[in-house]
Design an enzyme around this catalytic site. Structure first.
Site, mmCIF file in Angstrom:
data_model
loop_
_atom_site.group_PDB
_atom_site.id
_atom_site.type_symbol
_atom_site.label_atom_id
_atom_site.label_comp_id
_atom_site.label_asym_id
_atom_site.label_seq_id
_atom_site.Cartn_x
_atom_site.Cartn_y
_atom_site.Cartn_z
ATOM 1 C CB SER A 126 37.216 43.787 49.980
ATOM 2 O OG SER A 126 38.400 43.556 49.647
ATOM 3 C CE1 TYR A 151 35.878 47.026 44.679
ATOM 4 C CE2 TYR A 151 37.928 46.369 45.967
ATOM 5 C CZ TYR A 151 36.701 46.226 45.485
ATOM 6 O OH TYR A 151 36.318 44.911 45.858
ATOM 7 C CE LYS A 157 33.435 46.447 47.679
ATOM 8 N NZ LYS A 157 32.111 45.825 47.044
HETATM 9 P P1 NAD Z 1 31.660 41.326 38.837
HETATM 10 O O1 NAD Z 1 32.315 42.601 38.243
HETATM 11 O O2 NAD Z 1 32.014 40.045 38.169
HETATM 12 O O3 NAD Z 1 30.336 41.630 39.292
HETATM 13 C C1 NAD Z 1 29.828 42.761 39.685
HETATM 14 C C2 NAD Z 1 28.441 42.793 38.873
HETATM 15 O O4 NAD Z 1 27.580 44.106 39.203
HETATM 16 C C3 NAD Z 1 28.601 42.945 37.481
HETATM 17 O O5 NAD Z 1 27.935 42.056 36.951
HETATM 18 C C4 NAD Z 1 28.316 44.382 36.803
HETATM 19 O O6 NAD Z 1 27.902 44.353 35.516
HETATM 20 C C5 NAD Z 1 27.248 44.752 37.992
HETATM 21 N N1 NAD Z 1 27.086 46.224 38.077
HETATM 22 C C6 NAD Z 1 28.086 46.985 38.518
HETATM 23 N N2 NAD Z 1 27.642 48.433 38.752
HETATM 24 C C7 NAD Z 1 26.136 48.187 38.668
HETATM 25 C C8 NAD Z 1 24.901 49.119 38.739
HETATM 26 N N3 NAD Z 1 25.418 50.560 39.170
HETATM 27 N N4 NAD Z 1 23.916 48.594 38.593
HETATM 28 C C9 NAD Z 1 23.817 47.480 38.422
HETATM 29 N N5 NAD Z 1 24.626 46.340 38.056
HETATM 30 C C10 NAD Z 1 25.898 46.841 38.387
HETATM 31 O O7 NAD Z 1 32.615 41.344 40.155
HETATM 32 P P2 NAD Z 1 32.646 40.260 41.276
HETATM 33 O O8 NAD Z 1 34.086 39.893 41.331
HETATM 34 O O9 NAD Z 1 31.619 39.309 41.135
HETATM 35 O O10 NAD Z 1 32.518 41.071 42.721
HETATM 36 C C11 NAD Z 1 31.210 41.122 43.277
HETATM 37 C C12 NAD Z 1 31.341 42.168 44.370
HETATM 38 O O11 NAD Z 1 32.001 41.391 45.337
HETATM 39 C C13 NAD Z 1 31.916 43.520 43.883
HETATM 40 O O12 NAD Z 1 30.966 44.533 45.022
HETATM 41 C C14 NAD Z 1 33.253 43.439 44.201
HETATM 42 O O13 NAD Z 1 33.565 44.769 44.726
HETATM 43 C C15 NAD Z 1 33.346 42.572 45.614
HETATM 44 N N6 NAD Z 1 34.465 41.731 45.782
HETATM 45 C C16 NAD Z 1 35.010 41.178 44.858
HETATM 46 C C17 NAD Z 1 36.214 40.490 44.946
HETATM 47 C C18 NAD Z 1 36.969 39.850 43.845
HETATM 48 O O14 NAD Z 1 38.130 39.588 44.165
HETATM 49 N N7 NAD Z 1 36.397 39.335 43.007
HETATM 50 C C19 NAD Z 1 37.126 40.685 46.620
HETATM 51 C C20 NAD Z 1 36.394 41.530 47.313
HETATM 52 C C21 NAD Z 1 35.198 41.819 47.006
#
Ligand code: NAD
Ligand code: UDP
Length: 344
Positions: A124, A149, A153
């Protein structure tokens, strides 16, 4: 080529699975559904005509994850699984460090055991901290994060870089996302936050659909043209395409690579709000509130490295991002919940 997608039932993971399947990859999802719905699998199948493999497994559980590798024999991993709510991470730091960091360590151990050394990680822009220059290039130093959080990262990037430095079989790609918004244009998959949304777009979308009364805009006294914060928003389908391009690039890669994934253009909170009003065709209630702690006034990326090396640039503008976000929200007012099954 078979790709194991941790967190593939989530917002960005589901869009990436669609893109992988459309480009002829096989996708196997490992997701404990802690922040997503099983319905996503049907929706991915509706869009692509293919159903990804699925294991309802927590990646911290080594035994179960090991079995998935044993059975599926993937060639590469895209790692989305993790907790992501900034505010919650301040309240529950242990859960965040444990899930995000232990999960990643368990994953890399399983990968090594099964001879899988290609890993793409969801990082991120938050790792840049409060930067002293804009736009943010990958060579900008990592900064001081303002919440657990962000630190997960920051730390996972370091862990994966060290792993790749110690053993030349590893290829690690760290993708630093800017602000992913929007949804697949079918309206079948999109962002479905639990509880009150922390992020701007899902909040506006829930106001538009009548689930929330009014958008609070956090601060209108920043040193920006309209006084509100500026961010680099990227359509989730552009982001998904970026993952597949990073995967394609891995065959020519050694060690660790870092790429920003953003458009390189900033939009203010008010610009996004008005673009959403245009997309939904109505005026929406909004009020100014005090600044939110930890917010950086301006953040946007230098997208040049991803363009040069991956050939990646964004296709969709803010109007399309808001239109697709609204299309998803109006067809699924309660997300994947039972209240409003989507018939699109
Ligand atoms: P999201 O919460 O929709 O998806 C994450 C998924 O991981 C979920 O389906 C959850 O059920 C699953 N999960 C969490 N812990 C788990 C575990 N221990 N074992 C198995 N599954 C697990 O989030 P997203 O927005 O799709 O983000 C995906 C990734 O991108 C994350 O790592 C997030 O930190 C990163 N990210 C997201 C954003 C954003 O704005 N959405 C920005 C930067 C980085
Ligand atoms: N924001 C806002 N009201 C909200 C949610 C967010 O004004 O209900 C603002 C927030 O202060 C920031 C911008 O919108 O300036 C983007 O916030 P978001 O949480 O979506 O992304 P991030 O700050 O993590 O980049």
């Amino acid at each position: 080529m078979k790709i194991l997608v941790t967190g593939g039932a989530g917002y960005i993971g589901s869009h990436t699975c669609v893109r992988l399947l459309e480009e002829g990859y096989e996708a196997v999802i490992v997701d404990d559904l802690s922040n997503s719905s099983i319905v996503v699998l049907d929706r991915i199948e509706q869009i692509t005509g293919k159903r990804p493999g699925f294991y309802p497994v927590n990646i911290c559980c080594k035994k179960e994850l090991d079995e998935v590798f044993e059975v599926e024999k993937p060639e590469a991993v895209i790692h989305f699984a993790g907790f992501k709510a900034v505010g919650e991470s301040v309240q529950k730091p242990m859960e965040y460090y444990s899930n995000n960091i232990s999960g990643t360590l368990t994953l890399t151990e399983c990968m090594k055991k099964h001879g899988v050394f290609s890993l793409i990680f969801s990082s991120s822009a938050t790792v840049y901290g409060e930067p002293d220059r804009m736009p943010l290039g990958e060579d900008c130093p990592k900064g001081v994060c303002t919440n657990p959080y962000g630190w997960t990262k920051w730390m996972i990037e370091q862990i994966l870089t060290d792993i790749a430095a110690a053993d030349e079989r590893w290829k690690v790609t760290l993708l630093r996302y800017f602000n992913p918004i929007g949804a697949h244009e079918s309206g079948l998959i999109g962002e479905d936050p639990k509880g009150i949304p922390n992020n701007l777009l899902p909040y506006i979308a829930q106001v538009a659909v009548g689930r929330r009364e009014c958008l609070g805009v956090f601060g209108n006294d920043y040193d920006t043209p309209d006084g509100t914060c500026i961010r680099d928003y990227i359509h989730v389908c552009d982001l998904a395409r970026g993952h597949v391009m990073a995967l394609d690039h891995m065959k020519d890669q050694n060690g660790t690579e870092i790429f920003n994934l953003g458009s390189g253009r900033g939009y203010s909170v008010l610009e996004v709000f008005h673009a959403f009003e245009n997309a939904c065709g109505k005026k929406l209630p909004m009020e100014f509130r005090p600044r939110r702690a930890g917010d950086i006034p301006v953040s946007y990326c230098d997208p040049e490295k991803a363009r040069k090396i991956l050939g990646f640039s964004t296709e969709f503008d803010i109007e399309k991002m808001c239109a697709d976000s609204w299309n998803w929200q109006k067809k699924n007012p309660y997300g994947y919940g039972e209240n409003a099954p989507c018939e699109a």
